[in-house]
Design an enzyme around this catalytic site. Structure first.
Site, PDB file in Angstrom:
ATOM      1  N   LYS A 169       0.833  -1.205   0.000  1.00  0.00           N
ATOM      2  CA  LYS A 169       0.000   0.000   0.000  1.00  0.00           C
ATOM      3  C   LYS A 169       0.877   1.269   0.000  1.00  0.00           C
ATOM      4  O   LYS A 169       0.618   2.208  -0.749  1.00  0.00           O
ATOM      5  CB  LYS A 169      -0.901   0.035   1.223  1.00  0.00           C
ATOM      6  CG  LYS A 169      -1.890  -1.126   1.319  1.00  0.00           C
ATOM      7  CD  LYS A 169      -2.978  -1.024   0.266  1.00  0.00           C
ATOM      8  CE  LYS A 169      -3.977  -2.160   0.377  1.00  0.00           C
ATOM      9  NZ  LYS A 169      -3.435  -3.503   0.360  1.00  0.00           N
ATOM     10  N   LYS A 214      -8.394   1.215   4.346  1.00  0.00           N
ATOM     11  CA  LYS A 214      -7.765  -0.100   4.169  1.00  0.00           C
ATOM     12  C   LYS A 214      -6.685  -0.331   5.216  1.00  0.00           C
ATOM     13  O   LYS A 214      -5.988   0.606   5.609  1.00  0.00           O
ATOM     14  CB  LYS A 214      -7.084  -0.234   2.802  1.00  0.00           C
ATOM     15  CG  LYS A 214      -7.479   0.738   1.726  1.00  0.00           C
ATOM     16  CD  LYS A 214      -6.749   0.439   0.432  1.00  0.00           C
ATOM     17  CE  LYS A 214      -7.094   1.488  -0.611  1.00  0.00           C
ATOM     18  NZ  LYS A 214      -6.569   1.199  -1.938  1.00  0.00           N
ATOM     19  N   ARG A 271      -5.589  -4.889 -13.222  1.00  0.00           N
ATOM     20  CA  ARG A 271      -4.321  -5.454 -12.759  1.00  0.00           C
ATOM     21  C   ARG A 271      -3.357  -5.454 -13.939  1.00  0.00           C
ATOM     22  O   ARG A 271      -3.560  -6.155 -14.917  1.00  0.00           O
ATOM     23  CB  ARG A 271      -4.564  -6.878 -12.237  1.00  0.00           C
ATOM     24  CG  ARG A 271      -3.322  -7.770 -12.091  1.00  0.00           C
ATOM     25  CD  ARG A 271      -2.262  -7.210 -11.153  1.00  0.00           C
ATOM     26  NE  ARG A 271      -2.739  -6.885  -9.825  1.00  0.00           N
ATOM     27  CZ  ARG A 271      -2.800  -7.762  -8.813  1.00  0.00           C
ATOM     28  NH1 ARG A 271      -2.428  -9.011  -9.000  1.00  0.00           N
ATOM     29  NH2 ARG A 271      -3.224  -7.368  -7.635  1.00  0.00           N
ATOM     30  N   ARG A 312     -10.632  -6.627 -13.129  1.00  0.00           N
ATOM     31  CA  ARG A 312     -11.427  -7.337 -12.132  1.00  0.00           C
ATOM     32  C   ARG A 312     -12.643  -6.480 -11.789  1.00  0.00           C
ATOM     33  O   ARG A 312     -12.509  -5.332 -11.377  1.00  0.00           O
ATOM     34  CB  ARG A 312     -10.572  -7.620 -10.899  1.00  0.00           C
ATOM     35  CG  ARG A 312      -9.451  -8.632 -11.226  1.00  0.00           C
ATOM     36  CD  ARG A 312      -8.299  -8.539 -10.293  1.00  0.00           C
ATOM     37  NE  ARG A 312      -7.783  -7.180 -10.218  1.00  0.00           N
ATOM     38  CZ  ARG A 312      -7.056  -6.731  -9.210  1.00  0.00           C
ATOM     39  NH1 ARG A 312      -6.768  -7.510  -8.192  1.00  0.00           N
ATOM     40  NH2 ARG A 312      -6.615  -5.494  -9.218  1.00  0.00           N
ATOM     41  N   ARG A 366     -15.233  -4.178  -3.505  1.00  0.00           N
ATOM     42  CA  ARG A 366     -13.946  -4.846  -3.685  1.00  0.00           C
ATOM     43  C   ARG A 366     -13.963  -5.727  -4.941  1.00  0.00           C
ATOM     44  O   ARG A 366     -14.867  -6.526  -5.128  1.00  0.00           O
ATOM     45  CB  ARG A 366     -13.611  -5.675  -2.450  1.00  0.00           C
ATOM     46  CG  ARG A 366     -13.530  -4.814  -1.186  1.00  0.00           C
ATOM     47  CD  ARG A 366     -13.492  -5.666   0.052  1.00  0.00           C
ATOM     48  NE  ARG A 366     -14.636  -6.565   0.109  1.00  0.00           N
ATOM     49  CZ  ARG A 366     -14.721  -7.615   0.922  1.00  0.00           C
ATOM     50  NH1 ARG A 366     -13.715  -7.895   1.728  1.00  0.00           N
ATOM     51  NH2 ARG A 366     -15.790  -8.387   0.926  1.00  0.00           N
ATOM     52  N   ASP A 399      -2.269  -2.157  -9.350  1.00  0.00           N
ATOM     53  CA  ASP A 399      -3.725  -2.041  -9.328  1.00  0.00           C
ATOM     54  C   ASP A 399      -4.087  -0.619  -9.727  1.00  0.00           C
ATOM     55  O   ASP A 399      -3.626   0.348  -9.103  1.00  0.00           O
ATOM     56  CB  ASP A 399      -4.278  -2.334  -7.929  1.00  0.00           C
ATOM     57  CG  ASP A 399      -4.238  -3.817  -7.605  1.00  0.00           C
ATOM     58  OD1 ASP A 399      -3.888  -4.621  -8.496  1.00  0.00           O
ATOM     59  OD2 ASP A 399      -4.567  -4.180  -6.459  1.00  0.00           O
ATOM     60  N   GLU A 451      -2.368   0.523  -5.741  1.00  0.00           N
ATOM     61  CA  GLU A 451      -1.560  -0.465  -5.034  1.00  0.00           C
ATOM     62  C   GLU A 451      -0.477  -1.018  -5.960  1.00  0.00           C
ATOM     63  O   GLU A 451      -0.696  -1.164  -7.157  1.00  0.00           O
ATOM     64  CB  GLU A 451      -2.470  -1.608  -4.560  1.00  0.00           C
ATOM     65  CG  GLU A 451      -1.844  -2.475  -3.513  1.00  0.00           C
ATOM     66  CD  GLU A 451      -2.681  -3.704  -3.169  1.00  0.00           C
ATOM     67  OE1 GLU A 451      -2.349  -4.335  -2.166  1.00  0.00           O
ATOM     68  OE2 GLU A 451      -3.640  -4.040  -3.886  1.00  0.00           O
ATOM     69  N   ASN A 462       1.580  -4.382  -6.113  1.00  0.00           N
ATOM     70  CA  ASN A 462       1.698  -5.718  -5.523  1.00  0.00           C
ATOM     71  C   ASN A 462       3.027  -6.346  -5.906  1.00  0.00           C
ATOM     72  O   ASN A 462       3.347  -6.457  -7.085  1.00  0.00           O
ATOM     73  CB  ASN A 462       0.544  -6.605  -6.012  1.00  0.00           C
ATOM     74  CG  ASN A 462      -0.794  -6.119  -5.489  1.00  0.00           C
ATOM     75  OD1 ASN A 462      -1.189  -6.435  -4.384  1.00  0.00           O
ATOM     76  ND2 ASN A 462      -1.475  -5.283  -6.278  1.00  0.00           N
TER      77      ASN A 462
HETATM   78  N1  LIG Z   1      -9.687   4.346  -3.887  1.00  0.00           N
HETATM   79  C1  LIG Z   1     -10.571   3.377  -4.131  1.00  0.00           C
HETATM   80  N2  LIG Z   1     -11.813   3.672  -4.637  1.00  0.00           N
HETATM   81  C2  LIG Z   1     -12.712   2.698  -4.880  1.00  0.00           C
HETATM   82  N3  LIG Z   1     -12.496   1.402  -4.643  1.00  0.00           N
HETATM   83  C3  LIG Z   1     -11.289   1.039  -4.160  1.00  0.00           C
HETATM   84  C4  LIG Z   1     -10.272   1.997  -3.878  1.00  0.00           C
HETATM   85  N4  LIG Z   1      -9.189   1.353  -3.382  1.00  0.00           N
HETATM   86  C5  LIG Z   1      -9.521   0.052  -3.354  1.00  0.00           C
HETATM   87  N5  LIG Z   1     -10.785  -0.151  -3.816  1.00  0.00           N
HETATM   88  C6  LIG Z   1     -11.479  -1.448  -3.966  1.00  0.00           C
HETATM   89  O1  LIG Z   1     -10.998  -2.333  -2.968  1.00  0.00           O
HETATM   90  C7  LIG Z   1     -10.290  -3.436  -3.552  1.00  0.00           C
HETATM   91  C8  LIG Z   1      -9.067  -3.804  -2.732  1.00  0.00           C
HETATM   92  O2  LIG Z   1      -8.207  -2.683  -2.581  1.00  0.00           O
HETATM   93  P1  LIG Z   1      -6.630  -2.718  -2.730  1.00  0.00           P
HETATM   94  O3  LIG Z   1      -6.128  -1.392  -2.356  1.00  0.00           O
HETATM   95  O4  LIG Z   1      -6.246  -3.208  -4.088  1.00  0.00           O
HETATM   96  O5  LIG Z   1      -6.180  -3.765  -1.602  1.00  0.00           O
HETATM   97  P2  LIG Z   1      -5.925  -5.357  -1.628  1.00  0.00           P
HETATM   98  O6  LIG Z   1      -6.177  -5.832  -3.025  1.00  0.00           O
HETATM   99  O7  LIG Z   1      -4.511  -5.522  -1.224  1.00  0.00           O
HETATM  100  O8  LIG Z   1      -6.851  -5.926  -0.607  1.00  0.00           O
HETATM  101  C9  LIG Z   1      -9.961  -2.960  -4.957  1.00  0.00           C
HETATM  102  O9  LIG Z   1      -9.853  -4.066  -5.856  1.00  0.00           O
HETATM  103  C10 LIG Z   1     -11.138  -2.069  -5.300  1.00  0.00           C
HETATM  104  O10 LIG Z   1     -12.242  -2.833  -5.742  1.00  0.00           O
HETATM  105 MG   LIG Z   2      -5.427  -5.041  -4.789  1.00  0.00          MG
END
Ligand SMILES: Nc1ncnc2c1ncn2[C@@H]1O[C@H](COP(=O)(O)OP(=O)(O)O)[C@@H](O)[C@H]1O
Ligand SMILES: [Mg+2]
Length: 317
Positions: free
Chosen positions: A125, A161, A211, A225, A233, A273, A281, A283
């Site tokens: 992150k 998060k 991705r 995705r 999510r 991401d 993000e 990864n």
């Molecule tokens: N700023 C954002 N606005 C809207 N949705 C988000 C945002 N950040 C994350 N998400 C949603 O949450 C999911 C997971 O967030 P992410 O930061 O990729 O963490 P991780 O995949 O490590 O759990 C993303 O795939 C997306 O669907």
């Molecule tokens: Mg992610």
């Protein structure tokens, strides 16, 4: 060549989804020997790193991937292998940290994907903050008042998060007008004692979270995705579906601007991401998606990863 995969146990590996499986499959097809090792099977003896390894056998039918146990485990010096793939899934805990420090003594002798120092530096992150011009507005704090002020400032809607999460676990939407908002911030910050990341909500997430898989700073391709209708999510792990996509011109620019830093940090196989052309993000521990990318494009991107490892072996031949 001989490749070692430092990873979880094989019962967690799905033959038609797992990216490490695709690496092993591609390596076998190219005639290499593939060895499995768990993170706690590393040892350092007088500065030399050893691993207890088992050869990996792939089969056409279930279970598709197994360890060859007939000969019993072998303890080998990792300076003698051509590449090590660190593919252990998060969490990045103390055992993970120590493993990266053990592998450090191989620097300059054995190619490690990804570089253990890079893995230590690049919290998935927080690392994105090096590229702030590509990020949505983001706050990292354990202070709950600061979080609620931030949510109002960005229009009343954000995501919150955990810094050590993966697969969507713990990621929640935070709305100023939601009576759960204060409780959610309490939970994610452990009552104000743990850092969390608040980020402006990107409405394009309903279209999908892209991705982008990178090999040595170059795009291998991307998948999109799409979250379920009842979730923000997009992660596959929590029911997101996967559809084909391409990189936009701006996303190519994004990749170009990240590449030098990724290369300098030895982050060779990386999954970005990207939501609405914003980086959320980076990864680096065990990014996935290569099998879906291969199916959508009718290509074998895992082959390119193995070819890269072959070309960058540090062993004198
Ligand atoms: N700023 C954002 N606005 C809207 N949705 C988000 C945002 N950040 C994350 N998400 C949603 O949450 C999911 C997971 O967030 P992410 O930061 O990729 O963490 P991780 O995949 O490590 O759990 C993303 O795939 C997306 O669907
Ligand atoms: Mg992610």
């Amino acid at each position: 060549m001989r490749f070692v995969y430092v990873m979880d146990s094989l019962d967690r590996v799905s033959h038609d989804k797992d990216t490490t499986f695709a690496f092993i499959d591609a390596a076998e097809a190219r005639g290499h020997e593939n060895l499995h090792c768990l993170i706690h099977e590393l040892s350092v003896v007088d500065g030399e790193v050893f691993a207890v390894v088992h050869p990996i056998r792939l089969t056409k039918e279930a279970p598709f991937i197994t360890l060859v146990r007939d000969e019993g485990p072998r303890r080998i010096a990792l300076s003698g292998v051509d590449a090590i793939f660190i593919r252990k899934d998060p969490p990045f805990d103390q055992a993970y940290l120590y493993a990266t420090l053990q592998l450090e003594t191989l620097r300059g002798r054995t190619r490690i994907i990804n570089d253990p120092r890079g893995l230590r530096d690049a919290n998935e992150k927080l690392y994105a903050m090096h590229f702030r011009e590509w990020m949505p507005r983001t706050l990292v704090t354990s202070n709950r008042d600061q979080i609620h002020d931030f949510v109002r400032e960005v229009g009343g809607r954000a995501v919150l998060k955990p810094l050590d999460g993966a697969g969507g676990v713990g990621v929640v939407e935070l709305r100023s007008d939601d009576k759960n908002a204060r409780a959610l911030a309490d939970i994610l910050t452990g009552e104000g004692k743990r850092l969390a990341m608040a980020q402006a909500f990107l409405p394009e997430v309903t279209v999908g979270d892209k991705r982008i898989l990178l090999l040595d700073g170059e795009p291998l391709g991307a998948i999109l995705r799409v979250p379920r209708g009842d979730d923000i999510r997009s992660n596959i792990h929590v029911g997101g579906s996967v559809v084909p996509t391409e990189l936009t011109a701006r996303e190519h620019e994004l990749v170009k601007s990240l590449a030098p830093r990724l290369r300098a940090d030895g982050l060779i196989f990386v999954g970005l991401d990207v939501i609405g052309e914003h980086l959320t993000e980076v990864n680096v521990t065990s990014p996935t998606g290569i099998q879906e990318l291969g199916r959508f494009t009718g290509t074998k991107p895992s082959d390119k990863v193995i070819a890269w490892a072959e070309a960058h072996s540090l062993r004198a031949r």
